[in-house]
Design an enzyme around this catalytic site. Structure first.
Site, mmCIF file in Angstrom:
data_model
loop_
_atom_site.group_PDB
_atom_site.id
_atom_site.type_symbol
_atom_site.label_atom_id
_atom_site.label_comp_id
_atom_site.label_asym_id
_atom_site.label_seq_id
_atom_site.Cartn_x
_atom_site.Cartn_y
_atom_site.Cartn_z
ATOM 1 N N HIS A 155 0.833 -1.226 0.000
ATOM 2 C CA HIS A 155 0.000 0.000 0.000
ATOM 3 C C HIS A 155 0.860 1.266 0.000
ATOM 4 C CE1 HIS A 155 -3.295 -2.725 1.211
ATOM 5 N NE2 HIS A 155 -2.382 -3.238 2.016
ATOM 6 N N SER A 276 15.560 21.506 -15.808
ATOM 7 C CA SER A 276 14.401 22.332 -16.110
ATOM 8 C C SER A 276 14.878 23.631 -16.739
ATOM 9 C CB SER A 276 13.651 22.626 -14.807
ATOM 10 O OG SER A 276 12.909 23.823 -14.940
ATOM 11 N N LYS A 282 16.625 21.614 -10.552
ATOM 12 C CA LYS A 282 15.961 20.366 -10.947
ATOM 13 C C LYS A 282 16.870 19.337 -11.604
ATOM 14 C CE LYS A 282 11.444 20.641 -10.304
ATOM 15 N NZ LYS A 282 10.598 19.791 -11.046
#
Ligand code: ARG
Length: 458
Positions: A155, A276, A282
């Protein structure tokens, strides 16, 4: 330019020509078309349907065409309807009358069925080869990381501790099944449709066994109507490719999660990440995202051909021309994805300290703590409840089970002793998991040995 002008009195509409033509994409299998024609010509000669000399001239002519295309001296002219037409016309242009006999006892229907099968058969092997290379990288990572601890999740919640070797081993298993599917498909599809003619065979004494064997098939197909209209093998192949992409996509999703700022389990190599245009900080996992994204495209090919085939009456119908572009695209996509994915995981680094730290947090040893009590004679259901209370106590204080004082353990259950800390340490939790298929390094070593033998044999 076409092969069938005889019964027509009017030129085909230009738009119809464009709509109908397949040469822009079926030229991809020019090698297979030539290979099939060479086998057909040899058989026509050997069976006395054409003379041996004509057969030799055709074979030499075709070999010359192949060489010239490969070496750039002959460009496939896309004014022809399809690759078959181009080849026949070029052959006649080069060798004259003998060339006009190549199509004896053959139709483009069995010809295209053969070409596509030959092309796909090669690609089944190519995809298999790519998968094997990816599995070699996975196995290398497994061997290097039998004691690299990380949390196992259910999960997406921390569940029990595992190792990187164990986690990657799951993907080794998936790709192993994928390869076995490819091998099944290969064996099932490996029968030769050549000699089926348009749909009903032919009155010439063709030696179908001979062409089948020249082309490396297990034998000829047994029903000429099915031979020209069967595309099951493409459906099976696209289904296997879809399953491969599904596996790669799940793996990609994990790479994205592990690479996120929150997890930082891995560091992707600069060569396999992108930046980016606006945010200087990034470093994005674009390769993993693209692999995940391209999965949809491969599923699309499968659904597309299933839909195309469902309404087609026997035998050949032009709808089947639609099998090519999407299959070619799916094959190229899957090969590209496997290869890039392999490079990405081969170069990425594991942030082992962070993974281990994460495995220690989140009560991944709670099951082992309950098992500790079971060994002291407490029934499992009671032990589950007791550990649940202790976990709650730890959550309140912001500590882990390892950090909880013995007095607190004893306050809930007097069976706890000082040895509990050793029993629930991360190392113990992993090392003691020794059932076959579990992460314990001792049993993992055995599984790795089995995988090595598999790689040597397959
Ligand atoms: N381009 C066709 C295809 O891809 C080849 C077979 C054409 N046969 C025919 N009878 N028009 O299916």
């Amino acid at each position: 330019m076409k092969l069938w002008g005889g019964r027509f009195t009017k030129e085909t509409d230009k738009l119809v020509n464009n709509f109908n033509a397949s040469i822009s994409f079926d030229q991809k299998f020019f090698r297979q078309d030539i290979r099939g024609s060479i086998a057909h010509a040899k058989m026509l000669g050997a069976s006395g349907i054409i003379t041996q000399q004509e057969s030799d001239e055709i074979v030499q002519g075709l070999e010359g065409i192949l060489r010239d295309i490969e070496e750039g001296r002959l460009v496939i002219n896309d004014e022809y309807e399809d690759i078959h037409t181009f080849m026949e016309a070029t052959l006649i242009e080069r060798i004259g009358d003998a060339g006009k006999k190549l199509h004896t006892g053959r139709s483009r229907n069995d010809q295209v069925a053969l070409d596509m099968r030959l092309y796909t058969r090669d690609e089944v092997m190519n995809v298999d080869g790519e998968l094997k290379e990816l599995m070699a990288v996975i196995l290398r990572i497994m061997k290097d990381n039998t004691e690299t601890y990380m949390p196992g999740f259910t999960h997406l919640q921390k569940a029990q501790p595992v190792t990187v070797a164990h986690h990657f081993g799951a993907y080794f298993e998936m790709f192993c099944r994928d390869r076995s599917r490819l091998s099944d498909i290969y064996n099932r599809m490996n029968y030769c449709p050549l000699g089926a003619g348009a749909l009903a065979g032919t009155t010439y004494p063709l030696d179908r066994e001979m062409t089948a064997s020249l082309l490396g098939f297990n034998g000829p197909t047994l029903n000429s109507m099915d031979s020209v209209s069967d595309r099951d093998y493409l459906i099976e192949f696209l289904s296997a490719l879809s399953t491969i992409m599904m596996h790669l996509s799940r793996f990609s999703e994990e790479i994205c999660i592990w690479n996120s700022n929150e997890y930082r389990f891995i560091e992707l190599d600069d060569a396999y990440s992108t930046g980016s245009s606006i945010m200087p900080q990034k470093k994005n996992p674009d390769i993993a995202e693209l692999v995940r994204g391209k999965t949809g495209r491969v599923y699309g090919a499968l659904v597309s051909i299933l839909t195309t085939m469902k309404g087609i009456p026997l035998a050949y119908n032009k709808d089947m021309q639609e099998d090519k572009e999407l299959t070619f695209d799916a094959i190229d996509t899957v090969k590209g994805c496997i290869s890039l994915f392999k490079g990405m995981i081969d170069t990425m680094k594991f942030n082992t300290a962070r993974m281990e730290d994460s495995a220690k947090k989140g009560f991944t040893n709670a099951t082992d703590a309950a098992d500790y009590l079971v060994k002291k004679g407490v029934p499992f259901r009671d032990a589950h409840g007791i550990i649940g209370q202790l976990v709650l106590m730890c959550i309140d204080r912001g500590i882990s089970l390892d950090e909880l004082p013995l007095s607190d353990y004893k306050s809930v259950c007097p069976e706890f002793e000082d040895d509990v800390y050793d029993a629930i340490s991360l190392k113990t939790c992993v090392e003691k998991r020794l059932t076959l298929g579990a992460p314990g390094p001792e049993i993992m070593a055995k599984v790795i040995k089995i995988y090595e033998e598999y790689m040597n044999k397959n």
